[in-house]
Design a protein around this motif. Structure first.
Motif, PDB file in Angstrom:
ATOM      1  N   UNK A 276      46.266  98.476  58.765  1.00 49.34           N
ATOM      2  CA  UNK A 276      46.277  97.339  59.674  1.00 49.34           C
ATOM      3  C   UNK A 276      45.176  96.375  59.270  1.00 49.34           C
ATOM      4  N   UNK A 277      45.394  95.117  59.583  1.00 46.25           N
ATOM      5  CA  UNK A 277      44.352  94.131  59.345  1.00 46.25           C
ATOM      6  C   UNK A 277      44.456  93.451  58.003  1.00 46.25           C
TER       7      UNK A 277
ATOM      8  N   UNK B  65      38.387  90.264  51.384  1.00 44.62           N
ATOM      9  CA  UNK B  65      38.412  90.995  52.642  1.00 44.62           C
ATOM     10  C   UNK B  65      39.545  92.025  52.644  1.00 44.62           C
TER      11      UNK B  65
ATOM     12  N   UNK C 154      38.068  94.915  50.934  1.00 43.34           N
ATOM     13  CA  UNK C 154      37.137  95.635  51.800  1.00 43.34           C
ATOM     14  C   UNK C 154      37.906  96.551  52.741  1.00 43.34           C
ATOM     15  N   UNK C 155      38.969  96.000  53.303  1.00 37.89           N
ATOM     16  CA  UNK C 155      39.769  96.782  54.242  1.00 37.89           C
ATOM     17  C   UNK C 155      40.398  97.980  53.529  1.00 37.89           C
TER      18      UNK C 155
ATOM     19  N   UNK D  59      39.243  99.471  50.929  1.00 35.75           N
ATOM     20  CA  UNK D  59      38.182 100.411  50.605  1.00 35.75           C
ATOM     21  C   UNK D  59      37.836 101.281  51.809  1.00 35.75           C
ATOM     22  N   UNK D  60      37.719 100.634  52.948  1.00 31.72           N
ATOM     23  CA  UNK D  60      37.406 101.375  54.164  1.00 31.72           C
ATOM     24  C   UNK D  60      38.537 102.364  54.476  1.00 31.72           C
ATOM     25  N   UNK D  61      39.764 101.896  54.311  1.00 27.90           N
ATOM     26  CA  UNK D  61      40.932 102.743  54.559  1.00 27.90           C
ATOM     27  C   UNK D  61      40.906 103.973  53.647  1.00 27.90           C
TER      28      UNK D  61
ATOM     29  N   UNK E 121      38.277 105.354  52.151  1.00 32.85           N
ATOM     30  CA  UNK E 121      37.176 106.244  52.531  1.00 32.85           C
ATOM     31  C   UNK E 121      37.562 107.067  53.752  1.00 32.85           C
ATOM     32  N   UNK E 122      38.154 106.376  54.691  1.00 31.57           N
ATOM     33  CA  UNK E 122      38.573 107.031  55.926  1.00 31.57           C
ATOM     34  C   UNK E 122      39.580 108.124  55.614  1.00 31.57           C
TER      35      UNK E 122
ATOM     36  N   UNK F  70      38.199 111.162  53.812  1.00 31.84           N
ATOM     37  CA  UNK F  70      37.576 112.167  54.670  1.00 31.84           C
ATOM     38  C   UNK F  70      38.647 113.035  55.322  1.00 31.84           C
TER      39      UNK F  70
END
Lengths: 628, 458
Positions: free
Chosen positions: A579-580, A609, A612-613, A615-617, A619-620, A623
């Motif tokens: 999302x995003x 951006x 970035x999103x 990348x965060x996805x 990493x999330x 985990x």
């Protein structure tokens, strides 16, 4: 002849510039290889210009050679002239170009294929790929024979649904009236490949005995012996010149009068043509204020009078071409031996490929050359060798070799194709490379020969020679860094003679050589090394020290790029569930499926951006994957 | 993957007497140290210590601000990288200047949400916050995109585009010389490139000059509140000031009296003109007369015209409506808490494009809409006076400086006899850097330019 049902490690379809390199690479890496071609008489055929190399393209030939490919060696044996271009510019853009003896080039390449131990060369048309559950397992020929293999490399050139266009005449054909490949084109469609229709063209050929070269400027080869291959030791000294003439107002007027008969303007041509290779009619329309265009006459070989008329690519009707030629200075009596034509063909959309050149849709199937939307013999050879290496590595169950953009023009080419796609036949240009200063003609071996050795394409002997050259360069650079010269009369006198300012204090040789007017030869004069170094070593020492500042700057940019490149995108990423992210980015990312964040960043429409999103996805999810 | 050092203001501007600039990354301490002057250098400082000193402008050597600097070394920091926090006096000017000094010394402007992103990627914050990080990046980017869009239409972007086109044509010409050495294009000489580069540098200088003079960035938007007596001008002023809290400025000679002239409306600094007049007489127009007030109005970037909802439109109101029609203005119909007497239809008809807001300042109604309208006016490109080529954004300033540096390197290169195809590297960098201002990403522009500018082919 191979019998139906026979099994190989690798099958290569097509023996053009891509296919030859692919088959040789795979065979030399120890894989049993079958090379199938429509005609044994058109192996390594040059249907268009009789030349190899030039800016960016010549760099690629050096790279293919540094990896252990054939193109450089082959042209070194078969050229009629060679020239180093851009010698008055910086070393990054020196570019070697050869005029080929087309027939000889073919013969030599055929010989190389025939003499390769692991390679079977066979004439047959492939009509279908044997695909089972999304995995390619072999091929079916027109004669009904089936051949099986672990991997298949497809290099169809401009043969797929090829269509020749001359004025309002059109007929199904491969280049130069070869038979086109129709069923295979339909089959690729059935397999679900998305294709585009591209167009390219070739100028007429004339008989040299009817050309008045006294009205033209002579374009001789270099006197200094040149070679593409790092292994070449024998040089051809007997060279043939090319000739330069120009179109004129008469030519332009004649073309304008006949524009309505040009298929480009009458709507006969649907395919997307390359901007860098416009037909003469196109040039006259688009650059109306230019009152003349260059025309080069290039011999097609030693044993023929046929000459290629560079600059006059056209698909005007045959009789118009003949009259057109005769408006040009020196061609008033010219006899046209072959008519220029445009050719349309199918290419697959290259974003359907992984950077290894394996297709995403069908596993174990690789494609290379013009089928991937490129243009040019060199671009084809570059993809050929990489597809061959990776097809063989897949057989050997090893990881694919993917070069990065700071390593080779080959990487720039392949990365552009699989990441951005192309909407015209793709040609390499030096301006496509971000790290041009690192990708020089002179240092292709330092960039790639280690890799060529690792994959098994460089012999032990060649590798040893290479390593000792590399060491000699390092040693000499170290010596120049650690040796100073004092402002003695000998030094000052030399500097004065070079119109360079005199020394105030002692200075390291490595600093002195940075002055534009000071060459390695001068340094050698002031302070000779213990053992004299070879000219190749001297060249490296000079370039690496002289342009050290700029090279460092490029290296820093490479470091940054590598960090993005090293951030891998795992295959479990589902773009539709992020999302995003902007919808454009999501759509393009799910189509290209980039392997790294770096590759993702080069897709147009994907902005920081979105990255970035992503990348965060990752990493999330990472985990979650680790814990779950 | 993040090895560069980022900086940004981490407190909302104007919300407090002190603003904090946060710097994070491997070079945070070194970069801050370059612009810091104190008893001892920050590089020697222990982790988690506070230091008193001054920030010095690296270009001029002048003191920018008196500051407290906190040095925190990795990993016990918010981002788990080296972090430096600089507490400045809160005014717009010093904070922006300190930030600029950091950019000049090697930091880059943080992307939206980047501190949080780094904190997350370095394992500092917890998984449940990941979604929030995405939302943050998204929302801030949306706003940034809107701003960028506005700027894309603005004059700055026109200037940058023109500048980039100049560079691009030079690059294409150089590229043709390299890629088509036999093509009969004129060979660019070092002298030509030198002249073009100098010209480009001058243009960048001029843009940076406007940054220094940038009216809005320096002074805020000159705003006049006008209207008949008792319509609520003073209340509006107080409401705006109260709502947004006044900005403390460090302009020399300012006292607490004029401090309240500056208000920050959704990030846009307003400088209220002739506030004292409003306070004393409650009527600017009456005091100086309509004719003379026109002059004052001409100098304003924004006019807020107040009308009374509880009274019919007077002759004076009509004159004022006439006056503001050609200005950047907002008409505020106040006192909607009272019985309506005003013919709203008539007002609307005479307004043309000027926004109309109804408020009851007394009941604190409609102020939001007014702020929205102000923000719209200055964010959406309908912005005011002709000299408003704002290079006000610190990110733009830092990009312009970077581009200037790259062009200077090109010039140095040419002068010391470096081959032109290497000089091209610097020019290309400058072209890309400038692209960052208008949000252009790397594309096929150069290739397109080559083939539209030159006739090439086989």
């Amino acid at each position: 002849m191979p019998t139906s049902g026979e099994r190989y490690d690798v099958i290569v379809i097509g023996a053009g510039h891509a296919g030859c390199e692919a088959a040789l690479a795979s065979a030399r890496m120890g894989c049993s290889t079958l090379l199938l071609t429509l005609s044994l008489d058109t192996i390594a055929y040059m249907p268009c210009n009789p030349s190899v190399g030039g800016p960016a393209k010549g760099h690629v030939v050096r790279e293919v050679d540094a990896l252990g490919g054939e193109m450089g060696r082959n042209i070194d044996k078969t050229h009629i002239q060679m020239r180093m271009l851009n010698t008055r510019k910086g070393p990054a853009v020196y570019a070697l170009r050869a005029q080929a003896d087309k027939v000889l080039y073919q013969q030599e390449m055929k010989k190389a294929l025939e003499n390769e131990p692991n390679l079977v060369l066979h004439q047959n048309m492939v009509e279908k790929l044997l695909v089972n559950d999304g995995v390619c397992e072999g091929v079916l020929t027109r004669t009904g024979a089936k051949y099986y293999s672990t991997t298949v490399v497809l290099t169809t050139g401009t043969y797929l649904r090829g269509k020749v266009i001359i004025g309002d005449l059109t007929y199904e054909s491969g280049p130069n009236n070869q038979q086109p490949s129709i069923n295979l084109a339909h089959h690729l469609h059935d397999l679900g490949f998305e294709t585009v229709r591209f167009k390219t063209g070739t100028p007429p050929r004339v008989n040299k005995s009817t050309v008045d070269t006294s009205k033209m400027e002579i374009q001789p080869g270099d006197e200094e012996p040149r070679a593409f291959s790092y292994e070449t030791t024998q040089y051809i000294t007997d060279q043939l010149p090319c000739w330069l003439t120009y179109t004129n107002e008469k030519t332009h007027e004649f073309i304008r009068d006949n524009l309505h008969r040009a298929p480009m303007y009458s709507g006969v041509i649907e395919g997307e043509g390359p901007r860098y290779c416009p037909s003469i009619e196109d040039k006259i329309v688009r650059f109306a204020d230019k009152n003349r265009h260059q025309i080069f006459l290039e011999p097609e070989g030693r044993e023929t009078l046929e000459m290629y008329v560079q600059g006059l690519s056209t698909s005007l009707p045959e009789e118009v071409q003949q009259s057109l030629l005769r408006t040009i200075d020196g061609l008033e009596e010219a006899e046209m031996m072959r008519t220029g034509y445009a050719i349309e063909y199918d290419a697959i959309v290259p974003t359907q490929l992984w950077p290894s050149l394996e297709t995403k849709r069908v596993e174990n199937l690789f494609t290379a050359g013009q089928i991937n939307g490129t243009s040019g013999y060199e671009e084809a050879a570059a993809q050929g060798i990489m597809a061959g290496i990776n097809a063989a590595r897949k057989v050997q169950q090893k990881e694919a070799v993917v070069l990065d953009r700071s390593q080779a023009y080959i990487a720039v080419l392949i990365d552009d194709l699989v990441t951005k796609g192309t909407n015209e036949p793709y040609r390499l240009l030096t301006s496509r490379a971000e790290y041009r200063l690192l990708l020089r003609h002179d240092n292709a071996d330092l960039r790639l020969t280690e890799l060529g050795y690792q994959v098994g394409l460089i012999s032990e002997e060649r590798y040893r020679r290479f390593v000792s050259k590399r060491e000699a360069i390092e040693q000499e650079i170290t010596r120049l860094r650690n040796t100073t010269v004092k402002p003695t009369e000998q030094v000052q006198q030399l500097l004065r003679s070079l119109q360079s300012s005199e020394l105030d204090n002692a200075v390291e040789l490595s600093k002195l050589i940075k002055r534009p007017e000071v060459k390695y030869a001068h340094i050698q004069e002031l302070s000779p090394p213990e053992k004299p170094v070879s000219p190749e070593v001297a060249e490296q020492v000079e370039i690496q020290l002289k342009y050290e500042g700029y090279i460092k700057k490029s290296m820093q940019q490479v470091e940054k790029m590598k960090k993005m490149e090293n951030k891998r995108i795992p295959d479990w990423v589902k773009y539709e569930e992020i999302s995003g992210m902007s919808s454009e980015a999501r759509e393009k990312l799910s189509r290209v499926r980039p392997l790294s964040l770096g590759q993702a960043s080069r897709i147009s429409g994907v902005n920081p951006s979105d990255l970035s999103i992503l990348l965060v996805y990752i990493e999330q999810g990472g985990h979650t994957h680790a814990s779950g | 993957m993040d090895t560069d050092t980022i900086a940004a203001i981490s407190t909302p501007v104007g919300e407090a007497g002190i603003a904090v600039i946060r710097v994070s990354g491997p070079d945070a301490v070194r970069i801050a140290d370059q612009i810091y002057q104190g008893k001892s250098s920050l590089s020697e400082a222990d982790t988690h210590t506070v230091h008193y000193g001054h920030i010095i402008d690296p270009d001029s050597g002048e003191q920018i601000d008196e500051v407290l600097v906190t040095v925190m070394r990795a990993p016990r920091t918010f981002t788990r990288e080296d972090v430096v926090e600089i507490s400045c006096h809160g005014g717009m000017v010093p904070v922006q200047n300190v930030l600029e000094a950091l950019f000049s010394s090697g930091a880059r402007s943080a992307e939206p949400g980047e501190f949080t992103k780094r904190a997350f990627l370095n394992g500092r914050i917890d998984l449940s916050q990941a979604e929030a990080v995405i939302d943050l990046i998204r929302s801030r980017t949306d706003r940034a995109a809107r701003v960028a869009m506005h700027q894309a239409k603005g004059r700055l972007s026109q200037l940058v585009r023109r500048l980039r086109q100049d560079i691009l044509e030079t690059l294409a010409h150089l590229a043709v010389n390299v890629d088509y050495p036999e093509y009969d294009a004129e060979e660019l000489t070092a002298q030509t490139i030198l002249e073009r580069s100098r010209h480009i540098k001058e243009e960048i200088e001029q843009l940076l000059q406007t940054a220094r003079q940038g009216k809005i960035y320096r002074e805020g938007i000159a705003t006049a509140i006008i209207g008949r007596p008792n319509v609520g001008k003073s209340s509006l002023l107080n409401a705006l000031a109260h709502e947004n809290k006044a900005i403390v400025t460090d302009v020399p000679g300012t006292t607490r009296d004029v401090i309240e002239e500056y208000v920050n409306v959704r990030g846009i600094p307003l400088r209220l003109v002739d506030t004292a007049g409003i306070r004393e007489t409650e009527d600017l127009v009456e005091k100086i007369g309509v004719e003379r007030s026109r002059q004052a109005l001409d100098e304003a970037d924004l006019v807020l015209l107040l009308l009374n909802y509880a009274e019919p439109l007077s002759e004076e109101d009509r004159k004022l409506l006439q006056v503001v029609r050609n200005l950047t203005a907002i008409v505020v119909v106040n006192k909607t808490d009272l019985e309506p007497q005003l013919d709203l239809q008539e007002v609307k008809e005479s307004l043309q494009d000027i926004p109309l807001i109804t408020t009851s300042i007394k009941r604190e109604e409609g102020l939001d809409r007014l702020e929205e309208a102000i923000a719209d006016l200055f964010m959406e490109g309908r912005a005011p006076s002709a000299d408003a080529t704002y290079v006000s954004n610190t990110r733009h300033i830092s990009l312009l400086k970077q581009a200037r540096q790259q062009v200077e390197e090109a010039i140095d290169g040419i002068q010391s006899g470096v081959p032109l195809d290497m000089v091209e590297i610097d020019l290309k960098n400058a072209w890309q850097t400038l692209g960052g201002i208008i949000g252009d990403t790397v594309g096929e522009d150069l290739i397109d330019q080559i083939f539209s500018q030159f006739c090439l082919g086989k």
